[in-house]
Design an enzyme around this catalytic site. Structure first.
Site, PDB file in Angstrom:
ATOM      1  N   PRO A  80      44.380  38.021  39.113  1.00 46.17           N
ATOM      2  CA  PRO A  80      44.860  39.296  38.552  1.00 46.17           C
ATOM      3  C   PRO A  80      44.785  39.315  37.029  1.00 46.17           C
ATOM      4  O   PRO A  80      44.959  40.352  36.418  1.00 46.17           O
ATOM      5  CB  PRO A  80      46.304  39.384  39.044  1.00 46.17           C
ATOM      6  CG  PRO A  80      46.699  38.002  39.397  1.00 46.17           C
ATOM      7  CD  PRO A  80      45.453  37.259  39.749  1.00 46.17           C
ATOM      8  N   GLU A 107      50.956  30.433  43.927  1.00 49.19           N
ATOM      9  CA  GLU A 107      51.209  31.081  42.633  1.00 49.19           C
ATOM     10  C   GLU A 107      49.974  31.098  41.740  1.00 49.19           C
ATOM     11  O   GLU A 107      50.057  31.457  40.572  1.00 49.19           O
ATOM     12  CB  GLU A 107      52.366  30.384  41.910  1.00 49.19           C
ATOM     13  CG  GLU A 107      53.734  30.667  42.512  1.00 49.19           C
ATOM     14  CD  GLU A 107      54.048  32.163  42.557  1.00 49.19           C
ATOM     15  OE1 GLU A 107      53.888  32.831  41.534  1.00 49.19           O
ATOM     16  OE2 GLU A 107      54.440  32.640  43.640  1.00 49.19           O
ATOM     17  N   ARG A 145      25.661  45.654  47.954  1.00 48.86           N
ATOM     18  CA  ARG A 145      25.130  47.026  47.999  1.00 48.86           C
ATOM     19  C   ARG A 145      24.094  47.286  46.921  1.00 48.86           C
ATOM     20  O   ARG A 145      23.308  48.210  47.016  1.00 48.86           O
ATOM     21  CB  ARG A 145      26.262  48.052  47.824  1.00 48.86           C
ATOM     22  CG  ARG A 145      27.282  48.048  48.929  1.00 48.86           C
ATOM     23  CD  ARG A 145      28.432  48.957  48.578  1.00 48.86           C
ATOM     24  NE  ARG A 145      28.028  50.354  48.431  1.00 48.86           N
ATOM     25  CZ  ARG A 145      27.885  51.193  49.450  1.00 48.86           C
ATOM     26  NH1 ARG A 145      28.117  50.786  50.666  1.00 48.86           N
ATOM     27  NH2 ARG A 145      27.506  52.435  49.226  1.00 48.86           N
ATOM     28  N   ASP A 160      25.739  57.162  44.561  1.00 46.39           N
ATOM     29  CA  ASP A 160      27.139  56.736  44.588  1.00 46.39           C
ATOM     30  C   ASP A 160      27.817  56.970  43.246  1.00 46.39           C
ATOM     31  O   ASP A 160      27.164  57.024  42.206  1.00 46.39           O
ATOM     32  CB  ASP A 160      27.233  55.234  44.906  1.00 46.39           C
ATOM     33  CG  ASP A 160      27.146  54.952  46.390  1.00 46.39           C
ATOM     34  OD1 ASP A 160      27.320  55.888  47.179  1.00 46.39           O
ATOM     35  OD2 ASP A 160      26.903  53.782  46.743  1.00 46.39           O
TER      36      ASP A 160
HETATM   37  N1  SAH Z   1      50.974  33.986  39.798  1.00 44.73           N
HETATM   38  C1  SAH Z   1      49.665  34.539  39.629  1.00 44.73           C
HETATM   39  C2  SAH Z   1      49.249  35.374  40.851  1.00 44.73           C
HETATM   40  C3  SAH Z   1      48.976  34.534  42.064  1.00 44.73           C
HETATM   41  S1  SAH Z   1      48.506  35.472  43.451  1.00 44.73           S
HETATM   42  C4  SAH Z   1      49.657  35.440  38.394  1.00 44.73           C
HETATM   43  O1  SAH Z   1      50.686  36.012  38.072  1.00 44.73           O
HETATM   44  O2  SAH Z   1      48.617  35.568  37.739  1.00 44.73           O
HETATM   45  C5  SAH Z   1      47.590  34.290  44.357  1.00 44.73           C
HETATM   46  C6  SAH Z   1      46.090  34.418  44.279  1.00 44.73           C
HETATM   47  O3  SAH Z   1      45.670  35.649  44.820  1.00 44.73           O
HETATM   48  C7  SAH Z   1      45.503  34.379  42.875  1.00 44.73           C
HETATM   49  O4  SAH Z   1      45.330  33.063  42.428  1.00 44.73           O
HETATM   50  C8  SAH Z   1      44.172  35.082  43.072  1.00 44.73           C
HETATM   51  O5  SAH Z   1      43.186  34.219  43.599  1.00 44.73           O
HETATM   52  C9  SAH Z   1      44.521  36.107  44.141  1.00 44.73           C
HETATM   53  N2  SAH Z   1      44.826  37.436  43.559  1.00 44.73           N
HETATM   54  C10 SAH Z   1      46.024  38.050  43.549  1.00 44.73           C
HETATM   55  N3  SAH Z   1      45.960  39.254  42.966  1.00 44.73           N
HETATM   56  C11 SAH Z   1      44.666  39.434  42.601  1.00 44.73           C
HETATM   57  C12 SAH Z   1      43.960  40.483  41.947  1.00 44.73           C
HETATM   58  N4  SAH Z   1      44.552  41.609  41.552  1.00 44.73           N
HETATM   59  N5  SAH Z   1      42.641  40.314  41.748  1.00 44.73           N
HETATM   60  C13 SAH Z   1      42.018  39.180  42.115  1.00 44.73           C
HETATM   61  N6  SAH Z   1      42.629  38.157  42.742  1.00 44.73           N
HETATM   62  C14 SAH Z   1      43.938  38.271  42.978  1.00 44.73           C
END
Ligand code: SAH
Length: 240
Positions: A80, A107, A145, A160
């Site tokens: 994220p 996490e 795609r 698209d």
């Molecule tokens: N504690 C971390 C979030 C961990 S969520 C933080 O705050 O940054 C667990 C896993 O889910 C992440 O390591 C990632 O691989 C995936 N993930 C969660 N949300 C995501 C998002 N919006 N985009 C891409 N991968 C995501």
């Protein structure tokens, strides 16, 4: 999780036709300890567990070796905290022959994976999911795609949204009149030139309304600039 998504539809067909190839690996297979653990407590305390560096480094190195993946290929960490996945990013990745996508859990990752292994961090959006699998599927789908011949000519990506920095024009299918809601006459006219012009206009109108940030005026061609000014003109008349 992956087999269902990747065995069906456009992606499934692309795999069957050898246009793309996908290999799923279980990170536990790369763990060195006897419990096959891939997570551990964060230094400094705090809730939850982190993906340990060893299994992830081992996995990427073994996979690079086994599939002869070159050093310039992307190693994408789903996160994220990464760059938000866009059409342009997907287009950039579609030019590589191979790539590795790492899915997190718990996490997230030990920071050393982020700093010393991954070449890119990609996010699906400003929200937190429980794992990187859904983002990985979205990355694979959006890239596939854009690979030549993955979409048939009847479903080309050209129309698209985002393809030419515009959102897609409004589309209608049968019936012509649904509960009094009708299809724009021009689409029934059979005049392809007029239809093209209408679609371009509505496409630019929608983009101006919803995502003006996508439009780079200097990149518009003469026809598009004319349409752009015409819409601004109509909008300012409406305000008067
Ligand atoms: N504690 C971390 C979030 C961990 S969520 C933080 O705050 O940054 C667990 C896993 O889910 C992440 O390591 C990632 O691989 C995936 N993930 C969660 N949300 C995501 C998002 N919006 N985009 C891409 N991968 C995501």
């Amino acid at each position: 999780m992956f087999s269902e998504i990747f065995s069906d539809g456009i992606i499934g067909r692309a795999i069957n036709e050898n246009l793309i190839d996908i290999h799923i690996h279980n990170i536990r297979d790369f763990s060195n300890d006897k419990h096959l653990s891939v997570d551990d407590f964060p230094y400094g305390g705090g809730p939850g567990m982190l993906m340990k560096p060893e299994p992830v480094f081992n996995a990427v190195n073994k996979i690079k070796n086994d599939y002869q993946i070159g050093n310039t290929s992307p190693i994408i960490l789903t996160s994220p905290q990464g760059d938000k996945l866009t059409h342009n990013i997907a287009l950039h990745f579609s030019e590589f022959d191979e790539m590795i996508i790492i899915c997190g859990r718990y996490e997230g990752f030990d920071e050393r994976i982020r700093q010393n292994l991954a070449t890119h961090e990609i996010s699906l959006g400003d929200f937190v999911l429980s794992g990187g699998e859904i983002p990985a599927m979205a990355i694979v789908d959006s890239i596939s795609r854009l690979i030549p011949n993955v979409l048939g000519s009847d479903e080309s990506a050209r129309n698209d949204s985002f393809y030419e920095n515009f959102l897609q024009f409004p589309q209608y299918t049968r019936p012509e009149n649904f509960q009094g809601m009708t299809v724009p006459k021009i689409l029934l006219s059979g005049n392809h030139q007029d239809i093209e012009k209408w679609r371009k206009t509505e496409s630019i109108r929608k983009t101006l309304e919803r995502r003006p940030d996508l439009i780079n005026f200097n990149q518009l061609n003469e026809e598009e600039k004319e349409i752009y000014y015409q819409i601004l003109d109509e909008n300012s008349k409406e305000l008067e």
